[in-house]
Each structure stands twice: as C-alpha cells, then as structure tokens.
Design an enzyme around this catalytic site. Structure first.
Site, PDB file in Angstrom:
ATOM      1  N   ARG A  42      -4.203  21.530  -0.780  1.00  0.00           N
ATOM      2  CA  ARG A  42      -3.102  22.478  -0.974  1.00  0.00           C
ATOM      3  C   ARG A  42      -2.356  22.764   0.334  1.00  0.00           C
ATOM      4  O   ARG A  42      -1.140  22.991   0.326  1.00  0.00           O
ATOM      5  CB  ARG A  42      -3.634  23.786  -1.586  1.00  0.00           C
ATOM      6  CG  ARG A  42      -2.552  24.765  -2.059  1.00  0.00           C
ATOM      7  CD  ARG A  42      -3.171  25.938  -2.806  1.00  0.00           C
ATOM      8  NE  ARG A  42      -2.191  26.774  -3.458  1.00  0.00           N
ATOM      9  CZ  ARG A  42      -1.763  27.951  -2.987  1.00  0.00           C
ATOM     10  NH1 ARG A  42      -2.250  28.414  -1.840  1.00  0.00           N
ATOM     11  NH2 ARG A  42      -0.870  28.656  -3.653  1.00  0.00           N
ATOM     12  N   ILE A  74       5.064  28.325  -4.421  1.00  0.00           N
ATOM     13  CA  ILE A  74       3.817  27.702  -4.839  1.00  0.00           C
ATOM     14  C   ILE A  74       3.005  28.805  -5.491  1.00  0.00           C
ATOM     15  O   ILE A  74       2.782  29.862  -4.910  1.00  0.00           O
ATOM     16  CB  ILE A  74       3.075  27.053  -3.649  1.00  0.00           C
ATOM     17  CG1 ILE A  74       1.845  26.276  -4.150  1.00  0.00           C
ATOM     18  CG2 ILE A  74       2.693  28.060  -2.585  1.00  0.00           C
ATOM     19  CD1 ILE A  74       1.214  25.383  -3.073  1.00  0.00           C
ATOM     20  N   SER A  75       2.639  28.604  -6.731  1.00  0.00           N
ATOM     21  CA  SER A  75       2.037  29.675  -7.516  1.00  0.00           C
ATOM     22  C   SER A  75       0.641  30.020  -7.022  1.00  0.00           C
ATOM     23  O   SER A  75      -0.023  29.233  -6.337  1.00  0.00           O
ATOM     24  CB  SER A  75       1.971  29.277  -8.997  1.00  0.00           C
ATOM     25  OG  SER A  75       3.259  29.114  -9.541  1.00  0.00           O
ATOM     26  N   GLN A  76       0.190  31.207  -7.401  1.00  0.00           N
ATOM     27  CA  GLN A  76      -1.157  31.658  -7.087  1.00  0.00           C
ATOM     28  C   GLN A  76      -2.162  30.657  -7.670  1.00  0.00           C
ATOM     29  O   GLN A  76      -2.054  30.260  -8.827  1.00  0.00           O
ATOM     30  CB  GLN A  76      -1.367  33.045  -7.687  1.00  0.00           C
ATOM     31  CG  GLN A  76      -2.660  33.713  -7.337  1.00  0.00           C
ATOM     32  CD  GLN A  76      -2.710  35.147  -7.884  1.00  0.00           C
ATOM     33  OE1 GLN A  76      -1.723  35.662  -8.413  1.00  0.00           O
ATOM     34  NE2 GLN A  76      -3.858  35.776  -7.754  1.00  0.00           N
TER      35      GLN A  76
END
Length: 405
Positions: A42, A74-76
């Site tokens: 990530r 960028i999502s959780q």
C-alpha cells in the site's frame, strides 16, 4: 539519556500488522482477500507519505480541486476490505472499477482475478488515472487497464463484467452499468438515498438487483450526479435532501420561527449508535435528509442535533424537524430521543420522527431490504417505499431483526 533501541519497523512489518488488525476486527473474512492485502504494498501507492501513515487504518485524500475540495482518495483499509469481501471476486473474473483512486484497489483485485481475469478501472480525472497507472506499473500490476472517462459510461468495449464496483459515492445506477453487468453478476456500490450512504452488495436476479448485504460507509461523491440538493438554513447549517423532496423558499426562514419539541419516551446511553434511527427514517419517510452543522452554529443554541455534525432531518415545503436528544434528570444517566421542529408543520414532523424512533426501538436489529429496478421496468409494487431516481427506482423497507436469512 538512554538511546532509543526500538527497531525500525519495515513496510513489510507494518503491512503484516495491518492485515492482522483487519482480520481480527472482521474486515477481512476470507483467505484470498487476506493474501491480496498481504501481497500488495500500500505504501507504494502513497509515495508522498511515510509508510507508517500508509499502513494506518485511515483514508488519505490525494487529489483536490483548485478550490480545495477533495476529489480522490485512497480509502480506509477496513472499508476497502469490506467492499472486496462484498464483491466476492474469484479467479478468471472480469471486474469494472468506477473510481481509480491511487490504483491500490485495482491492484488488490488484480491479485484476486489472477492471470486469467481482467480488471478495468475508470476515472474522470486525468491526474488521478495518470498517477494510478504509474503506481500499478511500479508494483507489477500491468494487466490492469486504467481509462480516463466518465464512470457513468462504464467500458462497453471490455464488458460484460462479472463484477462492478464503485469506490465513489453513487446517487443513481447509470444504464450502462446495468447493460455491462454479466447475467447473474454482482455490483458493490456506495449508494445514497435520503441523504445517507450504504455499501450495497447487489446481485442480479431476473430484471432487478437485490441487496444481499448493506454496510455503513462514506465516500467522496461521484462527479456528474446531482440528484441530491443542498439548502442553506443559516451560517453553519445546511440541509441535504433528494430531488423529489418538496421544499419552498420558506424553508430558508424556518429556523427563525419558534421551536417546537416532541419526545419519544425512548431512552439511550451516550454510546448508543443511532445509524439505525436514520435508516428507519430513510426507508419510511419520503422527506428524510441530513442536516450538516459546522462552526459557527455547531455547539450553539441555534440547533440541537442528536448527532452533530451530521444528523437526520425531515423536511416538507417550508417546515423541518430534526432528531434531537435531551437529559432527563440529574439522577437518570440515560438520555431521551426526540425531535425539534420549526415552521407551520414543524410539530407534526417532529412527532413523525418520534414515531420512527419508537419503531427503531422495537426493532433495533432490523436491516433494510433494498431492491433496485430500471426505471423503465418497474413492476407493480405492493409493499415497501418507492424512491425514484433518474435511471433507477429503489424499493426499500425494514426487516425484523428476528427474521432468518
């Protein structure tokens, strides 16, 4: 002074710790999703941020408009995992992603579909797709096709798709998504109705999409869908509601009228989650929306929302009522739920909110039933609340928490 001998945690260590956390909290439920999270780095999709931030369970905004409005993120990680578990991606599948973000979600899905599958990711912002493409190539996910275009149009030349996922808030389901979904396919979309958003697992059954799972979420809205309207009431107070909600100019002066109160008799603790009250209203009351309260109004006597800064509200023409809470006495630690109304119908609307609170209280484990039809193919509906959008129609209701299934 003693030297700090704490060993530096590598990105691999941080990623492993995040995967363990997501599995322990139930966000990751299956081994394929766990393996994908353990494999995809990530931090390589957030090169401007330290690895410690990349492997924290938080979202990160990556692109803004010139005015500072967030347009991509960028999502959780827990939300990413939740949606992937909902999507149930399997080897060899073709997947369409609406909203490219950093490319991280597409990389995870590329791991899930394997060499025999295909992931196509589309975003309307050229800067977003350019960055996503760089990140995907950098991490070896060169099978993913990244397209710059309107997500509402999908990618007809690469369909049909076994799975369609939206990683941006959606108010309506465009016709192209219906057309490009393979028979028996599945969509996972953060769908908004009555001013709340839920991530729906939608399975195609004959001429409709049936929600198999409904999960709490929040996403940056998809550009180009304006079915939700905003109406300022005062400095720091704005209400949002669907385009079919009747309002008039008198609503702008509603907070200037006298306040009326109604109380439900339902008592809660300060830790009681109230999302279920909002959902109960959204499945029953056509005037349901949300009231957003910010400084300078937040914390004043102008409004007393139960859930600041986002609170459910009922509006009708020039009147409104919103969910509120009050302390009963010094001896009673619990709070009472009720509503505060303004305008000619304010008290009536407040009483209606109280009725929905009582229904929620008698069925706190209830879940929403959601079925979606193309607007041109809506059959005769005998049960549930019908919510019309531009291209689709929702039929929603609340189930009993005691029902099986």
């Amino acid at each position: 002074m003693m030297n700090d001998t704490t060993p530096t945690r590598t990105p691999d260590d941080l990623r492993a710790a995040l995967v363990t956390q997501l599995a322990e909290t139930g966000a990751i439920r299956t081994e394929p999703v766990r393996t994908a999270f353990a494999t995809v780095p990530r931090h390589r999709f957030l090169p401007a941020h330290p690895p410690q931030e990349a492997y924290t369970n938080k979202y990160v905004v990556t692109h803004h408009t010139a005015g500072g409005e967030a347009i991509s993120s960028i999502s959780q990680p827990s939300v990413v995992a939740m949606q992937l578990e909902q999507l149930d991606v399997r080897p060899g599948m073709r997947v369409l992603e609406i909203g490219a973000g950093t490319g991280y979600n597409a990389a995870l899905m590329d791991e899930l579909v394997g060499p025999g599958g295909k992931v196509v990711s589309i975003d309307i912002e050229p800067d977003v797709t350019a960055a996503a493409q760089v990140h995907l190539l950098d991490t070896g996910h060169d099978r993913v096709d990244v397209i710059t275009g309107d997500g509402a149009d999908g990618a007809s030349d690469q369909g049909p798709f076994d799975r369609i996922i939206a990683t941006t808030g959606v108010w309506d389901i465009p016709p192209a998504w219906w057309d490009q979904l393979a028979p028996g396919g599945r969509m996972v979309i953060p769908l908004r109705w009555r001013a709340l958003t839920r991530s729906l697992t939608l399975e195609q059954v004959d001429d409709r999409l049936i929600a198999r799972e409904v999960r709490l979420c929040g996403f940056i809205p998809m550009q180009g869908q304006d079915g939700e309207k905003a109406f300022p009431l005062a400095e720091g107070v704005t209400v949002h509601f669907d385009q079919d909600t009747p309002v008039d100019e008198a609503l702008a002066r509603a907070l200037d009228t006298s306040r009326t109160e109604a109380w439900s008799g339902v008592r809660i603790t300060g830790e009681t989650p109230l999302e279920g009250v909002w959902m109960q209203m959204a499945c029953t009351e056509p005037g349901t929306g949300r009231m957003v309260t910010k400084p300078p109004a937040l914390g004043t006597d102008l409004v007393k929302p139960a859930i600041p800064p986002l609170n459910p509200i009922l509006v009708n023409k020039g009147s409104l009522a919103y969910l509120s809470v009050r302390k009963i006495s010094e001896e009673e630690p619990r709070l009472e739920l009720g509503a505060i109304g303004h305008g000619p119908e304010g008290h009536h609307l407040a009483e209606r909110i109280c009725e929905q609170v009582r229904r929620w209280d008698s069925n706190r484990d209830g879940d929403p039933n959601v079925t979606v039809y193309r607007k041109s193919e809506l059959p005769q509906v005998s049960e549930g609340t019908v919510i019309e959008k531009d291209s689709s129609v929702l039929v929603v209701s609340m189930s009993s928490g005691n029902e099986d299934g």
